[in-house]
Motif scaffolding. Structure first.
Motif, short mmCIF file in Angstrom:
data_model
loop_
_atom_site.label_atom_id
_atom_site.label_comp_id
_atom_site.label_asym_id
_atom_site.label_seq_id
_atom_site.Cartn_x
_atom_site.Cartn_y
_atom_site.Cartn_z
N PRO A 1 19.76 -5.85 16.47
CA PRO A 1 21.23 -5.77 16.59
C PRO A 1 21.70 -5.09 17.87
O PRO A 1 22.81 -5.33 18.33
CB PRO A 1 21.63 -4.95 15.36
CG PRO A 1 20.48 -5.06 14.42
CD PRO A 1 19.27 -5.18 15.28
N PHE A 2 20.86 -4.20 18.44
CA PHE A 2 21.22 -3.48 19.67
C PHE A 2 20.27 -3.93 20.77
O PHE A 2 19.06 -3.83 20.63
CB PHE A 2 21.12 -1.97 19.44
CG PHE A 2 21.55 -1.13 20.60
CD1 PHE A 2 22.86 -1.13 21.05
CD2 PHE A 2 20.63 -0.32 21.27
CE1 PHE A 2 23.25 -0.34 22.13
CE2 PHE A 2 21.01 0.47 22.34
CZ PHE A 2 22.33 0.45 22.78
N SER A 3 20.81 -4.42 21.87
CA SER A 3 19.98 -5.10 22.86
C SER A 3 19.22 -4.17 23.79
O SER A 3 18.22 -4.57 24.39
CB SER A 3 20.84 -6.05 23.70
OG SER A 3 21.85 -5.33 24.39
N LEU A 4 19.67 -2.92 23.97
CA LEU A 4 19.03 -2.01 24.91
C LEU A 4 17.85 -1.30 24.26
O LEU A 4 17.91 -0.89 23.10
CB LEU A 4 20.03 -0.97 25.43
CG LEU A 4 21.23 -1.52 26.21
CD1 LEU A 4 22.16 -0.38 26.61
CD2 LEU A 4 20.78 -2.28 27.45
N ALA A 5 16.77 -1.11 25.04
CA ALA A 5 15.60 -0.40 24.51
C ALA A 5 15.89 1.08 24.31
O ALA A 5 15.29 1.73 23.45
CB ALA A 5 14.41 -0.59 25.45
N TYR A 6 16.78 1.65 25.13
CA TYR A 6 17.13 3.06 25.04
C TYR A 6 18.64 3.19 24.82
O TYR A 6 19.42 2.47 25.45
CB TYR A 6 16.71 3.80 26.32
CG TYR A 6 15.23 3.71 26.58
CD1 TYR A 6 14.34 4.57 25.96
CD2 TYR A 6 14.72 2.73 27.44
CE1 TYR A 6 12.98 4.48 26.19
CE2 TYR A 6 13.36 2.62 27.67
CZ TYR A 6 12.49 3.50 27.04
OH TYR A 6 11.14 3.39 27.26
N PRO A 7 19.07 4.11 23.96
CA PRO A 7 20.48 4.16 23.55
C PRO A 7 21.39 4.97 24.45
O PRO A 7 22.58 5.11 24.17
CB PRO A 7 20.38 4.81 22.18
CG PRO A 7 19.24 5.77 22.31
CD PRO A 7 18.25 5.07 23.22
N THR A 8 20.87 5.55 25.54
CA THR A 8 21.59 6.62 26.24
C THR A 8 22.90 6.19 26.90
O THR A 8 23.78 7.02 27.10
CB THR A 8 20.67 7.24 27.31
OG1 THR A 8 20.08 6.19 28.09
CG2 THR A 8 19.56 8.04 26.65
N LEU A 9 23.03 4.91 27.27
CA LEU A 9 24.29 4.46 27.85
C LEU A 9 25.46 4.68 26.90
O LEU A 9 26.61 4.85 27.32
CB LEU A 9 24.21 2.99 28.25
CG LEU A 9 23.58 2.66 29.60
CD1 LEU A 9 23.52 1.16 29.82
CD2 LEU A 9 24.37 3.32 30.73
N ILE A 10 25.16 4.67 25.60
CA ILE A 10 26.21 4.88 24.59
C ILE A 10 26.12 6.28 23.98
O ILE A 10 27.12 6.97 23.84
CB ILE A 10 26.10 3.80 23.49
CG1 ILE A 10 26.41 2.42 24.10
CG2 ILE A 10 27.05 4.10 22.33
CD1 ILE A 10 26.22 1.28 23.14
N SER A 11 24.93 6.72 23.62
CA SER A 11 24.79 7.96 22.85
C SER A 11 25.07 9.22 23.67
O SER A 11 25.60 10.19 23.13
CB SER A 11 23.39 8.04 22.23
OG SER A 11 22.38 7.98 23.22
N VAL A 12 24.71 9.22 24.98
CA VAL A 12 25.01 10.41 25.79
C VAL A 12 26.51 10.61 25.98
O VAL A 12 27.03 11.72 25.76
CB VAL A 12 24.27 10.35 27.14
CG1 VAL A 12 24.77 11.46 28.07
CG2 VAL A 12 22.76 10.49 26.94
N PRO A 13 27.28 9.55 26.35
CA PRO A 13 28.74 9.73 26.39
C PRO A 13 29.31 10.16 25.05
O PRO A 13 30.24 10.98 24.99
CB PRO A 13 29.25 8.35 26.81
CG PRO A 13 28.14 7.75 27.59
CD PRO A 13 26.89 8.24 26.92
#
Length: 532
Positions: free
Chosen positions: A474-486
Motif C-alpha cells: 500500500p505504501f510505495s516507498l521503502a523508507y517512511p521518512t519523507l512522511i514520518s519525519v515531518p
C-alpha cells in the motif's frame, strides 16, 4: 542430536574465529570485576577517555551493516550504495554538532534522562523508552541477520543455530561486563575492522595496479548495467526513495539511542567533543574503504558471484577476502576468509551488546527505576534488574530474527530502525535543546506521531509487506521518512501550541545553562581518564 553443520567445515576459520571470541570473553571477565554500581553498568563509571570513546563510537557505527551491508549494496547497485555511508557520516556530524556536549552535560544514563530534565518526567520517560525499544529491536534483528549469515558461511551452521549462538554471546557480554565490557570490545573490534578494511583495500588496489579507476572499470565490465552503476540509478531506486533513504540514515544516525549513550561514559563535555573528532576521522576513512571493497567484489568475483553473495549482498566482503587470499581451498584464502568473517562477527557482537544495554536501560532505568520505583532503586540493585532484562531482550531478539530469516540486506534493515529514530527521536531531541516554548504535550505528541507513523508505513512498505518483492504494497516507498519525519515535527509543534503548559519555558532556561556549562551534571567517577 547432531548439529546441522556442513561436512566441509573450515577448521582454520574456526580457530581464528575462536581466538577473537576468546579475546572478547577475557575483556568481559576483566570488566565484570569492575562493574557493580548503576553508573559503572550504564556508563562505565564515566571513566572512558576521549580517544577510547572515539574508537568505541566508531566500533558502534562500523557494524555489520557498514562492513557487510554497505559493501553488499555497492556490489549490487554501484554508486547508489555510497549514498548510505555518505548520509551516515552527515548524521554523525549532526550528532556531534547538535547533541554530543549537550547530552553529556544534561543527562545521566539514557536519552530519556535528558528529556526528563526539561519535561514532565513520567510520561516523557515512558514515551522515549518505548521509542528506544522499537528502534533497538529492529536494529537488533538487522545485526543478528548479519551474524547468522556470517556464521552460516564460515562454519556451515544452520542459520537459526548461528543466531542462537550469537545471542548467547551477547547476553554474556552485557550481563557480566556492562558498558565497560561493551566499550572495550567495541574498541578492539574497531581496530580489527580497520585492519581488515585496510588489508582488503590494499589487495584490491594492488590487483588493479594501484589504480581505483581500474577497479571501477573492471566492476562496470562485470555488472549487467555496465557504466550506469557509476552514477545515480544503479540500484533502481526512485528519486523519492533515495531522498527518504538519505533522511533515514542522516537524521536517524544522529538520534540513535545506543550511540547517544556513549557520551555519558566520558568524564566531561570536553572529552565528548574530542571523542567526536576521533570517530568522524575513523568512520570516514572506513567508509571510503568500504566503497573500494564493494566495487572490488564486483570486479574480481566474476558474474556468478551475484548468486553466491546472497540476495542482500551480505557475503560480498568475505568472499572477496577468500578470492584475494588465493581462492577457495587455499591456505591464504581460508585464512583471510576466516579473519574477515570473524572480524565481521566480532563487530556484530559488540554492536548488539550496545543495543541490548540501550534496551535494558529503557526498561530498567527509565521505566522500572524512574517511573515505577520513582528513583528509589540503589546503585547496586539497578544493575541486577538490568542483567535479568538483558537476558529477556536477547531471547526476544533471537526469536524475531529467526522469524525474519536470512534474506534481508542488513543495511536496509538498519535503515528501517534509523527511520524510526529519525521520526520519533530527532525532532523531540532537537527542539528540546533549541525551542523555548516546547512543552511536555508537544514532546509526547511528537514522539507518538513520529513513532506510530514510521512503524505503520514500514509495515505497509515494499520492504516488509508480504508478497513477491513487495508487489502490491500500500505504501510505495521503502523508507517512511519523507512522511514520518515531518509528522514528528508537526506533532511537536501542534502539541505545544494547543497546550496551555508554560512550564517548559522555565525548564528551557535551566537546561540551556546546564547544557552550556555542565553545572549540576553528575561528576565524573574518574576525571583522570582523559588526562585532565
Amino acid at each position: 542430536m547432531s548439529l546441522p553443520i556442513a561436512a566441509d567445515v573450515n577448521e582454520l576459520a574456526l580457530i581464528v574465529f575462536a581466538a577473537i571470541i576468546g579475546v572478547s570473553l577475557v575483556i568481559t571477565w576483566w570488566a565484570a570485576k569492575r562493574t557493580h554500581t548503576a553508573t559503572q553498568f550504564w556508563a562505565a563509571g564515566r571513566g572512558v577517555g576521549s580517544a577510547q570513546n572515539g574508537f568505541a563510537i566508531a566500533g558502534d557505527l562500523m557494524s555489520a551493516a557498514s562492513f557487510l551491508g554497505f559493501a553488499g549494496l555497492i556490489f549490487l547497485g554501484g554508486f547508489d550504495g555510497w549514498v548510505v555511508p555518505t548520509a551516515s557520516i552527515l548524521g554523525l556530524m549532526l550528532m556531534f554538532i547538535l547533541f554530543a556536549e549537550r547530552m553529556r552535560n544534561a543527562g545521566k544514563f539514557t536519552l530519556a534522562d535528558v528529556l526528563a530534565f526539561r519535561f514532565d518526567q513520567r510520561p516523557v520517560r515512558a514515551a522515549a523508552a518505548t521509542a528506544t525499544l522499537f528502534i533497538v529491536l529492529i536494529y537488533l534483528i538487522a545485526q543478528l541477520v548479519g551474524a547468522g549469515a556470517v556464521l552460516q558461511s564460515l562454519t556451515g551452521l544452520d542459520f537459526k543455530l548461528a543466531v542462537i549462538g550469537t545471542g548467547v554471546f551477547i547476553v554474556v557480554y552485557v550481563v557480566f561486563g556492562g558498558m565497560l565490557a561493551v566499550t572495550w570490545v567495541q574498541i578492539v573490534k574497531a581496530v580489527l575492522l580497520l585492519a581488515a578494511g585496510i588489508t582488503l583495500t590494499a589487495l584490491v588496489l594492488g590487483k588493479a595496479g594501484g589504480s581505483p579507476i581500474e577497479v571501477f572499470d573492471r566492476a562496470t565490465a562485470q555488472h549487467p548495467k555496465g557504466d550506469s552503476i557509476l552514477g545515480p540509478g544503479g540500484s533502481g531506486r526512485s528519486a523519492a526513495d533515495t531522498i527518504a533513504l538519505l533522511i533515514a540514515f542522516c537524521l536517524g544516525t544522529a538520534a540513535l539511542p545506543h550511540v547517544l549513550m556513549r557520551f555519558f561514559t566520558v568524564p566531561d563535555a570536553r572529552a565528548a567533543r574530542k571523542s567526536a573528532g576521533w570517530s568522524v576521522l575513523l568512520i570516514g576513512a572506513f567508509f571510503i574503504m568500504t566503497s573500494i571493497i564493494g566495487f572490488g567484489a564486483r570486479a574480481f568475483l566474476g558474474p556468478e558471484a551475484t548468486e553466491t553473495v546472497g540476495p542482500g549482498g551480505n557475503l560480498a566482503a568475505p568472499l572477496l577476502a577468500e578470492e584475494l587470499g588465493g581462492g577457495k581451498g587455499s591456505v591464504g584464502g581460508d585464512l583471510f576468509l576466516a579473519f574477515v568473517s570473524a572480524v565481521a562477527f566480532a563487530t556484530i557482537l559488540a554492536v548488539v551488546a550496545g543495543l541490548v544495554i540501550a534496551a535494558s536501560g529503557a526498561v530498567v532505568h527509565d521505566i522500572w527505576s524512574s517511573i515505577i520505583k520513582q528513583g528509589q532503586d540503589t546503585e547496586q540493585s539497578e544493575p541486577r534488574a538490568a542483567r535479568a532484562v538483558a537476558g529477556v531482550i536477547g531471547i526476544v531478539a533471537i526469536a524475531l530474527t529467526m522469524l525474519a530469516g536470512p534474506s534481508f540486506n542488513v543495511a536496509s534493515m538498519v535503515g528501517l530502525a534509523l527511520s524510526v529514530a529519525a521520526s520519533a527521536n530527532f525532532p523531540v531531541l532537537l527542539l528540546a535543546f533549541t525551542w523555548r516554548r516546547f512543552s511536555t504535550a508537544g514532546a509526547l505528541t511528537g514522539i507518538g506521531l513520529g513513532l506510530v507513523s514510521s512503524l505503520v508505513l514500514i509495515v505497509l512498505s515494499p520492504t516488509v509487506w508480504p508478497g513477491p518483492d513487495g508487489e502490491g504494497s500500500p505504501f510505495s516507498l521503502a523508507y517512511p521518512t519523507l512522511i514520518s519525519v515531518p509528522l514528528g515535527f508537526i506533532g511537536c509543534w501542534l502539541g505545544t501550541v494547543l497546550s496551555a503548559d508554560r512550564e517548559g519555558e522555565a525548564a528551557y532556561m535551566r537546561m540551556f545553562v546546564r547544557t552550556q556549562t555542565g553545572l549540576g551534571a553528575e561528576p565524573a567517577a574518574s576525571a583522570t581518564a582523559d588526562g585532565h
